[in-house]
Motif scaffolding. Structure first.
Motif, PDB file in Angstrom:
ATOM      1  N   PRO A  35       0.266  -3.099  -7.032  1.00  0.00           N
ATOM      2  CA  PRO A  35       1.586  -2.530  -6.750  1.00  0.00           C
ATOM      3  C   PRO A  35       2.265  -1.898  -7.964  1.00  0.00           C
ATOM      4  O   PRO A  35       3.186  -1.103  -7.799  1.00  0.00           O
ATOM      5  N   LEU A  36       1.801  -2.205  -9.153  1.00  0.00           N
ATOM      6  CA  LEU A  36       2.384  -1.603 -10.353  1.00  0.00           C
ATOM      7  C   LEU A  36       1.565  -0.422 -10.871  1.00  0.00           C
ATOM      8  O   LEU A  36       1.808   0.082 -11.960  1.00  0.00           O
ATOM      9  N   SER A  37       0.607   0.043 -10.075  1.00  0.00           N
ATOM     10  CA  SER A  37      -0.270   1.147 -10.491  1.00  0.00           C
ATOM     11  C   SER A  37       0.412   2.508 -10.396  1.00  0.00           C
ATOM     12  O   SER A  37      -0.056   3.477 -10.992  1.00  0.00           O
ATOM     13  N   GLY A  38       1.474   2.599  -9.611  1.00  0.00           N
ATOM     14  CA  GLY A  38       2.119   3.891  -9.397  1.00  0.00           C
ATOM     15  C   GLY A  38       1.443   4.709  -8.313  1.00  0.00           C
ATOM     16  O   GLY A  38       1.754   5.878  -8.119  1.00  0.00           O
ATOM     17  N   VAL A  39       0.510   4.092  -7.589  1.00  0.00           N
ATOM     18  CA  VAL A  39      -0.241   4.777  -6.542  1.00  0.00           C
ATOM     19  C   VAL A  39       0.126   4.157  -5.194  1.00  0.00           C
ATOM     20  O   VAL A  39       0.092   2.942  -5.037  1.00  0.00           O
ATOM     21  N   GLU A  40       0.478   5.003  -4.245  1.00  0.00           N
ATOM     22  CA  GLU A  40       0.800   4.544  -2.886  1.00  0.00           C
ATOM     23  C   GLU A  40      -0.464   4.561  -2.030  1.00  0.00           C
ATOM     24  O   GLU A  40      -1.030   5.630  -1.767  1.00  0.00           O
ATOM     25  N   ALA A  41      -0.893   3.390  -1.609  1.00  0.00           N
ATOM     26  CA  ALA A  41      -2.124   3.271  -0.827  1.00  0.00           C
ATOM     27  C   ALA A  41      -2.074   4.089   0.465  1.00  0.00           C
ATOM     28  O   ALA A  41      -3.069   4.711   0.850  1.00  0.00           O
ATOM     29  N   THR A  42      -0.935   4.111   1.131  1.00  0.00           N
ATOM     30  CA  THR A  42      -0.841   4.868   2.388  1.00  0.00           C
ATOM     31  C   THR A  42      -1.021   6.363   2.149  1.00  0.00           C
ATOM     32  O   THR A  42      -1.618   7.054   2.986  1.00  0.00           O
ATOM     33  N   LEU A  43      -0.524   6.858   1.025  1.00  0.00           N
ATOM     34  CA  LEU A  43      -0.697   8.279   0.715  1.00  0.00           C
ATOM     35  C   LEU A  43      -2.146   8.594   0.346  1.00  0.00           C
ATOM     36  O   LEU A  43      -2.649   9.679   0.658  1.00  0.00           O
ATOM     37  N   ILE A  44      -2.829   7.650  -0.291  1.00  0.00           N
ATOM     38  CA  ILE A  44      -4.260   7.824  -0.569  1.00  0.00           C
ATOM     39  C   ILE A  44      -5.019   7.903   0.757  1.00  0.00           C
ATOM     40  O   ILE A  44      -5.870   8.772   0.943  1.00  0.00           O
ATOM     41  N   GLN A  45      -4.690   7.009   1.687  1.00  0.00           N
ATOM     42  CA  GLN A  45      -5.340   7.018   3.009  1.00  0.00           C
ATOM     43  C   GLN A  45      -5.119   8.347   3.723  1.00  0.00           C
ATOM     44  O   GLN A  45      -6.018   8.854   4.389  1.00  0.00           O
ATOM     45  N   GLN A  46      -3.922   8.902   3.602  1.00  0.00           N
ATOM     46  CA  GLN A  46      -3.615  10.174   4.269  1.00  0.00           C
ATOM     47  C   GLN A  46      -4.309  11.350   3.599  1.00  0.00           C
ATOM     48  O   GLN A  46      -4.763  12.277   4.276  1.00  0.00           O
ATOM     49  N   ALA A  47      -4.388  11.334   2.275  1.00  0.00           N
ATOM     50  CA  ALA A  47      -4.984  12.455   1.542  1.00  0.00           C
ATOM     51  C   ALA A  47      -6.511  12.444   1.610  1.00  0.00           C
ATOM     52  O   ALA A  47      -7.147  13.498   1.537  1.00  0.00           O
ATOM     53  N   TYR A  48      -7.086  11.267   1.761  1.00  0.00           N
ATOM     54  CA  TYR A  48      -8.536  11.133   1.696  1.00  0.00           C
ATOM     55  C   TYR A  48      -9.299  12.052   2.666  1.00  0.00           C
ATOM     56  O   TYR A  48     -10.222  12.746   2.240  1.00  0.00           O
ATOM     57  N   PRO A  49      -8.968  12.103   3.962  1.00  0.00           N
ATOM     58  CA  PRO A  49      -9.741  12.976   4.866  1.00  0.00           C
ATOM     59  C   PRO A  49      -9.705  14.452   4.463  1.00  0.00           C
ATOM     60  O   PRO A  49     -10.694  15.168   4.635  1.00  0.00           O
ATOM     61  N   LEU A  50      -8.588  14.900   3.925  1.00  0.00           N
ATOM     62  CA  LEU A  50      -8.481  16.296   3.498  1.00  0.00           C
ATOM     63  C   LEU A  50      -9.400  16.585   2.323  1.00  0.00           C
ATOM     64  O   LEU A  50     -10.069  17.621   2.274  1.00  0.00           O
ATOM     65  N   ILE A  63     -11.633   1.737   2.307  1.00  0.00           N
ATOM     66  CA  ILE A  63     -10.980   0.426   2.394  1.00  0.00           C
ATOM     67  C   ILE A  63     -10.164   0.236   1.119  1.00  0.00           C
ATOM     68  O   ILE A  63     -10.693   0.395   0.016  1.00  0.00           O
ATOM     69  N   ILE A  64      -8.901  -0.092   1.305  1.00  0.00           N
ATOM     70  CA  ILE A  64      -8.031  -0.313   0.148  1.00  0.00           C
ATOM     71  C   ILE A  64      -7.542  -1.755   0.169  1.00  0.00           C
ATOM     72  O   ILE A  64      -6.896  -2.183   1.126  1.00  0.00           O
ATOM     73  N   ASP A  65      -7.873  -2.482  -0.887  1.00  0.00           N
ATOM     74  CA  ASP A  65      -7.421  -3.855  -1.042  1.00  0.00           C
ATOM     75  C   ASP A  65      -6.219  -3.874  -1.991  1.00  0.00           C
ATOM     76  O   ASP A  65      -6.285  -3.296  -3.078  1.00  0.00           O
ATOM     77  N   ALA A  66      -5.161  -4.535  -1.559  1.00  0.00           N
ATOM     78  CA  ALA A  66      -3.984  -4.701  -2.411  1.00  0.00           C
ATOM     79  C   ALA A  66      -4.241  -5.842  -3.387  1.00  0.00           C
ATOM     80  O   ALA A  66      -4.599  -6.947  -2.975  1.00  0.00           O
ATOM     81  N   ILE A  67      -4.100  -5.566  -4.660  1.00  0.00           N
ATOM     82  CA  ILE A  67      -4.315  -6.554  -5.706  1.00  0.00           C
ATOM     83  C   ILE A  67      -2.955  -7.128  -6.106  1.00  0.00           C
ATOM     84  O   ILE A  67      -2.022  -6.374  -6.384  1.00  0.00           O
ATOM     85  N   VAL A 100      -1.590  -9.478 -16.203  1.00  0.00           N
ATOM     86  CA  VAL A 100      -3.041  -9.645 -16.145  1.00  0.00           C
ATOM     87  C   VAL A 100      -3.651  -8.741 -15.076  1.00  0.00           C
ATOM     88  O   VAL A 100      -4.724  -8.178 -15.265  1.00  0.00           O
ATOM     89  N   SER A 101      -2.987  -8.592 -13.939  1.00  0.00           N
ATOM     90  CA  SER A 101      -3.477  -7.708 -12.876  1.00  0.00           C
ATOM     91  C   SER A 101      -2.294  -7.182 -12.075  1.00  0.00           C
ATOM     92  O   SER A 101      -1.200  -7.730 -12.137  1.00  0.00           O
ATOM     93  N   GLY A 102      -2.575  -6.120 -11.345  1.00  0.00           N
ATOM     94  CA  GLY A 102      -1.545  -5.505 -10.513  1.00  0.00           C
ATOM     95  C   GLY A 102      -1.188  -4.100 -10.944  1.00  0.00           C
ATOM     96  O   GLY A 102      -0.441  -3.406 -10.266  1.00  0.00           O
ATOM     97  N   THR A 103      -1.747  -3.659 -12.088  1.00  0.00           N
ATOM     98  CA  THR A 103      -1.457  -2.314 -12.575  1.00  0.00           C
ATOM     99  C   THR A 103      -2.611  -1.345 -12.321  1.00  0.00           C
ATOM    100  O   THR A 103      -2.505  -0.163 -12.610  1.00  0.00           O
TER     101      THR A 103
END
Length: 117
Positions: A35-50, A63-67, A100-103
């Motif tokens: 969640p601290l990566s600055g990347v929105e998983a839902t937007l990645i899912q939407q952009a991926y097929p294009l 498949i996107i796993d939330a860390i 330690v993780s989340g970024t």
């Protein structure tokens, strides 16, 4: 939307790996996104097929796993899972912590089909 450029870079990496292994297609891509990566998983899912259209990964399952966010406390020495908006030690409440993780955004797993499979 920087997720589109992230998807383009991801697909470049995936195709390079697939070609290096002689794959004819990519079947599954697993990402770890914090969640601290600055990347929105839902937007990645939407952009991926294009982005994937016409590539070796066109039909791959994404498949996107939330860390979770985990911190190490320099005061008590414990490592705990915390909320992204509350970066304090989960044990003692100390604020001298190290994340330690989340970024991260990490290509964690790739499944491919090769001609001899």
């Amino acid at each position: 939307m920087h997720e589109l450029s992230i998807c383009l870079a991801l697909l470049d990496q995936v195709q390079d790996i697939a070609r290096d292994h002689g794959a004819t297609s990519v079947d599954r891509i697993r990402l770890h996104i914090g969640p601290l990566s600055g990347v929105e998983a839902t937007l990645i899912q939407q952009a991926y097929p294009l982005v994937a259209a016409g590539t070796l990964a066109e039909h791959a399952e994404l498949i996107i796993d939330a860390i979770p966010v985990r911190v190490y406390c320099n005061q008590c020495g414990d490592e705990t899972e915390v909320k992204p908006n509350r970066l304090l030690c989960g044990r003692c409440g100390g604020h001298h912590i190290r994340i330690v993780s989340g970024t991260e955004m990490l290509l964690a797993h790739l499944e491919m089909t090769r001609p001899d499979d």
